[in-house]
Design a protein around this motif. Structure first.
Motif, PDB file in Angstrom:
ATOM      1  N   ASP A  67      10.196 -14.662   3.053  1.00 32.88           N
ATOM      2  CA  ASP A  67       8.747 -14.500   3.174  1.00 32.88           C
ATOM      3  C   ASP A  67       8.488 -12.999   3.172  1.00 32.88           C
ATOM      4  O   ASP A  67       9.271 -12.238   3.740  1.00 32.88           O
ATOM      5  CB  ASP A  67       8.263 -15.099   4.494  1.00 32.88           C
ATOM      6  N   THR A  68       7.406 -12.573   2.539  1.00 35.85           N
ATOM      7  CA  THR A  68       7.163 -11.127   2.441  1.00 35.85           C
ATOM      8  C   THR A  68       5.733 -10.754   2.820  1.00 35.85           C
ATOM      9  O   THR A  68       4.792 -11.503   2.566  1.00 35.85           O
ATOM     10  CB  THR A  68       7.407 -10.603   1.003  1.00 35.85           C
ATOM     11  N   ILE A  69       5.628  -9.581   3.425  1.00 40.82           N
ATOM     12  CA  ILE A  69       4.321  -8.928   3.567  1.00 40.82           C
ATOM     13  C   ILE A  69       4.427  -7.632   2.774  1.00 40.82           C
ATOM     14  O   ILE A  69       5.388  -6.856   2.946  1.00 40.82           O
ATOM     15  CB  ILE A  69       3.981  -8.633   5.048  1.00 40.82           C
ATOM     16  N   GLY A  70       3.493  -7.400   1.879  1.00 35.17           N
ATOM     17  CA  GLY A  70       3.515  -6.194   1.046  1.00 35.17           C
ATOM     18  C   GLY A  70       2.329  -5.309   1.392  1.00 35.17           C
ATOM     19  O   GLY A  70       1.185  -5.785   1.470  1.00 35.17           O
ATOM     20  N   VAL A  71       2.600  -4.032   1.609  1.00 39.51           N
ATOM     21  CA  VAL A  71       1.534  -3.059   1.858  1.00 39.51           C
ATOM     22  C   VAL A  71       1.459  -2.141   0.638  1.00 39.51           C
ATOM     23  O   VAL A  71       2.499  -1.701   0.128  1.00 39.51           O
ATOM     24  CB  VAL A  71       1.837  -2.223   3.123  1.00 39.51           C
ATOM     25  N   ASP A 110      -4.409   2.458   3.155  1.00 34.61           N
ATOM     26  CA  ASP A 110      -3.578   3.659   3.280  1.00 34.61           C
ATOM     27  C   ASP A 110      -2.466   3.468   4.319  1.00 34.61           C
ATOM     28  O   ASP A 110      -2.722   3.494   5.522  1.00 34.61           O
ATOM     29  CB  ASP A 110      -4.487   4.830   3.682  1.00 34.61           C
ATOM     30  N   ALA A 111      -1.250   3.317   3.817  1.00 29.96           N
ATOM     31  CA  ALA A 111      -0.090   3.066   4.688  1.00 29.96           C
ATOM     32  C   ALA A 111       0.179   4.230   5.639  1.00 29.96           C
ATOM     33  O   ALA A 111       0.873   4.067   6.636  1.00 29.96           O
ATOM     34  CB  ALA A 111       1.152   2.796   3.842  1.00 29.96           C
ATOM     35  N   PHE A 112      -0.347   5.414   5.328  1.00 30.23           N
ATOM     36  CA  PHE A 112      -0.139   6.571   6.203  1.00 30.23           C
ATOM     37  C   PHE A 112      -1.024   6.497   7.454  1.00 30.23           C
ATOM     38  O   PHE A 112      -0.833   7.254   8.392  1.00 30.23           O
ATOM     39  CB  PHE A 112      -0.453   7.876   5.454  1.00 30.23           C
ATOM     40  N   SER A 113      -2.007   5.620   7.429  1.00 31.33           N
ATOM     41  CA  SER A 113      -2.963   5.584   8.543  1.00 31.33           C
ATOM     42  C   SER A 113      -2.466   4.704   9.689  1.00 31.33           C
ATOM     43  O   SER A 113      -1.662   3.789   9.484  1.00 31.33           O
ATOM     44  CB  SER A 113      -4.317   5.038   8.051  1.00 31.33           C
ATOM     45  N   LYS A 142      -0.723  12.369  -1.968  1.00 34.50           N
ATOM     46  CA  LYS A 142      -1.467  12.928  -0.820  1.00 34.50           C
ATOM     47  C   LYS A 142      -1.221  12.122   0.436  1.00 34.50           C
ATOM     48  O   LYS A 142      -0.967  10.925   0.382  1.00 34.50           O
ATOM     49  CB  LYS A 142      -2.978  12.845  -1.104  1.00 34.50           C
ATOM     50  N   ARG A 143      -1.365  12.790   1.582  1.00 36.32           N
ATOM     51  CA  ARG A 143      -1.300  12.063   2.855  1.00 36.32           C
ATOM     52  C   ARG A 143      -2.245  12.718   3.857  1.00 36.32           C
ATOM     53  O   ARG A 143      -2.213  13.940   4.020  1.00 36.32           O
ATOM     54  CB  ARG A 143       0.129  12.105   3.393  1.00 36.32           C
ATOM     55  N   VAL A 144      -3.046  11.908   4.482  1.00 36.67           N
ATOM     56  CA  VAL A 144      -3.866  12.410   5.583  1.00 36.67           C
ATOM     57  C   VAL A 144      -3.066  12.132   6.851  1.00 36.67           C
ATOM     58  O   VAL A 144      -2.708  10.980   7.129  1.00 36.67           O
ATOM     59  CB  VAL A 144      -5.234  11.684   5.653  1.00 36.67           C
ATOM     60  N   GLY A 197      10.299  12.064   5.768  1.00 37.42           N
ATOM     61  CA  GLY A 197      10.502  10.867   6.577  1.00 37.42           C
ATOM     62  C   GLY A 197       9.539  10.665   7.735  1.00 37.42           C
ATOM     63  O   GLY A 197       9.652   9.677   8.462  1.00 37.42           O
ATOM     64  N   GLU A 198       8.562  11.590   7.931  1.00 42.27           N
ATOM     65  CA  GLU A 198       7.723  11.474   9.127  1.00 42.27           C
ATOM     66  C   GLU A 198       6.979  10.140   9.196  1.00 42.27           C
ATOM     67  O   GLU A 198       6.942   9.481  10.235  1.00 42.27           O
ATOM     68  CB  GLU A 198       6.719  12.641   9.211  1.00 42.27           C
ATOM     69  N   ASP A 199       6.400   9.744   8.065  1.00 40.20           N
ATOM     70  CA  ASP A 199       5.629   8.496   8.086  1.00 40.20           C
ATOM     71  C   ASP A 199       6.541   7.269   8.246  1.00 40.20           C
ATOM     72  O   ASP A 199       6.181   6.306   8.921  1.00 40.20           O
ATOM     73  CB  ASP A 199       4.771   8.376   6.824  1.00 40.20           C
TER      74      ASP A 199
END
Ligand code: NAI
Length: 396
Positions: A67-71, A110-113, A142-144, A197-199
């Motif tokens: 089973d998968t969840i995709g972001v 936005d996966a970074f959020s 970009k990343r916020v 690797g921070e995120d």
């Protein structure tokens, strides 16, 4: 509408739903034709809509029955604009997963959020309780920063000195010289903030804290090394610094996951045509030369073959995961084989606009690039009226 490819710089601004679906189904067919993987059952893929992340999701679902969840961060169609390829890919993936009786849900944002991380954790809690594999496959310009609000932009530049080498414009098939000025310290810092690797660590911290990582859970992120000729613009350049950071983060996360018996890995993958790699100078010419040699030797792989091999021959063999002296999984082993690199290096000084078609696989490169957006596929009627408004069922 009738959908044709339209370009702005390196980007194709349209995508074809039927072609994208066909691409996804081809990848599913490949995985189904291989032996089943005794692998993870609940898989979160961050960056799941194109390239390596999509292929990871397909391998987990159709290879291991997961089973998968995709972001992902994709755009649906609106007015006379088509959706992005990743949107259509995800629609096709969910449809095929449903037909196969596999759970598949997607989160678009936005996966970074922090918000998207929390939304994902809620979904895991609600549907599964815990996950046993987290694939981190983001490639973003970009990343916020979720805490400081600082906006980071990544650059593809050498460090220390100007780099001059050959590059190809695969639209005009012209080989030319390109000079790229070295990055500033600020640009290096930005690129590490986006592609380091921070995120990844923020995701694992949040998942651990929420208690949604199962005992023995694993996480993997993707890196690249490549040959000397691309080092100044890639591995020894700004993105390489980010990859150094990503690789160092894998060691940190590995230690962090020890208490639950988990592990963190970086897998060094092969250079392939994706939306991200086509934006890098010099690399598309290298990929064209590489494809020619690897196809002739019967060693060529696309994203799906790479990801199947990662799961089946590295991550889920039932034995210790084989790694190099820096602790990295290597599935760039065939690309980096001495005989392959020797031939590519011999052709590099020779290649020019006149012999490009003969000594490189520029045709293959171009075709794969168009196919990323669902164009140039056999069996798709590109003259037919096509509905651009396609649903991703779980995003309704
Ligand atoms: P890609 O461009 O095909 O995929 C990027 C994915 O990230 C997409 O699913 C996109 O929706 C998602 N994404 C981007 N920004 C996002 C955001 N803010 N929030 C949520 N999702 C977002 O890229 P590709 O090439 O598959 O790259 C994935 C990883 O593999 C990267 O770390 C890349 O460096 C690595 N890699 C790529 C190689 C190549 O030759 N393409 C070789 C070796 C490693």
């Amino acid at each position: 509408m009738i959908i044709k490819p339209k370009f702005r710089g390196f980007i194709c601004t349209t995508a074809h739903p039927a072609g994208c679906e066909r691409q996804v189904l081809k990848q599913i067919d490949y995985v189904r034709s291989q032996s089943a993987i005794n692998g993870p059952k609940k898989v979160l893929v961050i960056g799941a809509s194109t390239g390596y992340g999509l292929a990871s999701r397909i391998t987990a679902a159709f290879g291991a029955g997961a089973d998968t969840i995709g972001v992902f961060f994709e755009r649906p169609s609106s007015g006379n604009r088509t959706a992005t390829a990743g949107w259509y890919n995800s629609a096709a993936f969910e449809k095929a997963a449903q037909q196969a009786g596999l759970f598949a849900k997607s989160i678009n944002g936005d996966a970074f959020s922090n918000e998207i991380k929390q939304q994902t954790i809620e979904l895991i809690k609600q549907e599964w309780g815990q996950v046993d594999l987290v694939v981190y496959s983001l490639a973003a310009p970009k990343r916020v920063h979720p805490v400081t609000g600082e906006v980071f932009s990544s650059v593809l530049k050498p460090i220390g000195q100007t780099f001059t080498n050959k590059t190809v414009d695969f639209h005009t098939e012209e080989v030319s010289q390109i000079s790229i000025e070295p990055a500033t310290e600020e640009e290096i810092r930005h690129t590490i903030a986006v592609m380091g690797g921070e995120d990844w660590k923020m995701w694992i911290d949040a998942l651990l804290e929420a208690g949604v990582l199962a005992d023995g859970a694993r996480t993997v992120a993707y890196s690249y090394i490549g040959p000397e000729v691309t080092h100044p613009v890639y591995r020894a350049g700004t993105v390489g610094r980010a990859k150094d950071h990503l690789e160092a983060t894998a060691h940190e996360l590995d230690a962090q996951l020890k208490p639950i018996g988990g592990q963190a890995f970086v897998s060094v993958n092969k250079a392939l045509v994706t939306q991200s790699s086509s934006a890098i100078p010099v690399v598309p010419l290298y990929i064209s030369l590489l494809y020619k040699v690897m196809k002739e030797k019967g060693l060529h792989e696309g994203c799906i073959e790479q990801m199947y091999r990662l799961f089946n021959e590295r991550l889920y063999t039932g034995k210790d995961v084989p790694v190099d002296d820096k602790g990295r999984i290597r599935i760039d082993d065939w690309e980096m084989r001495e005989d392959v690199q020797a031939e590519v290096s011999a052709n590099w000084p020779k290649v020019d606009s006149d012999n490009l078609k003969e000594i490189s696989d520029i045709e293959g490169y171009r075709k794969e690039f168009f196919q990323l957006f669902g164009f140039d596929l056999d069996g798709v009627d590109y003259e037919a009226e096509t509905e651009a408004d396609v649903r991703v069922p779980s995003l309704d």
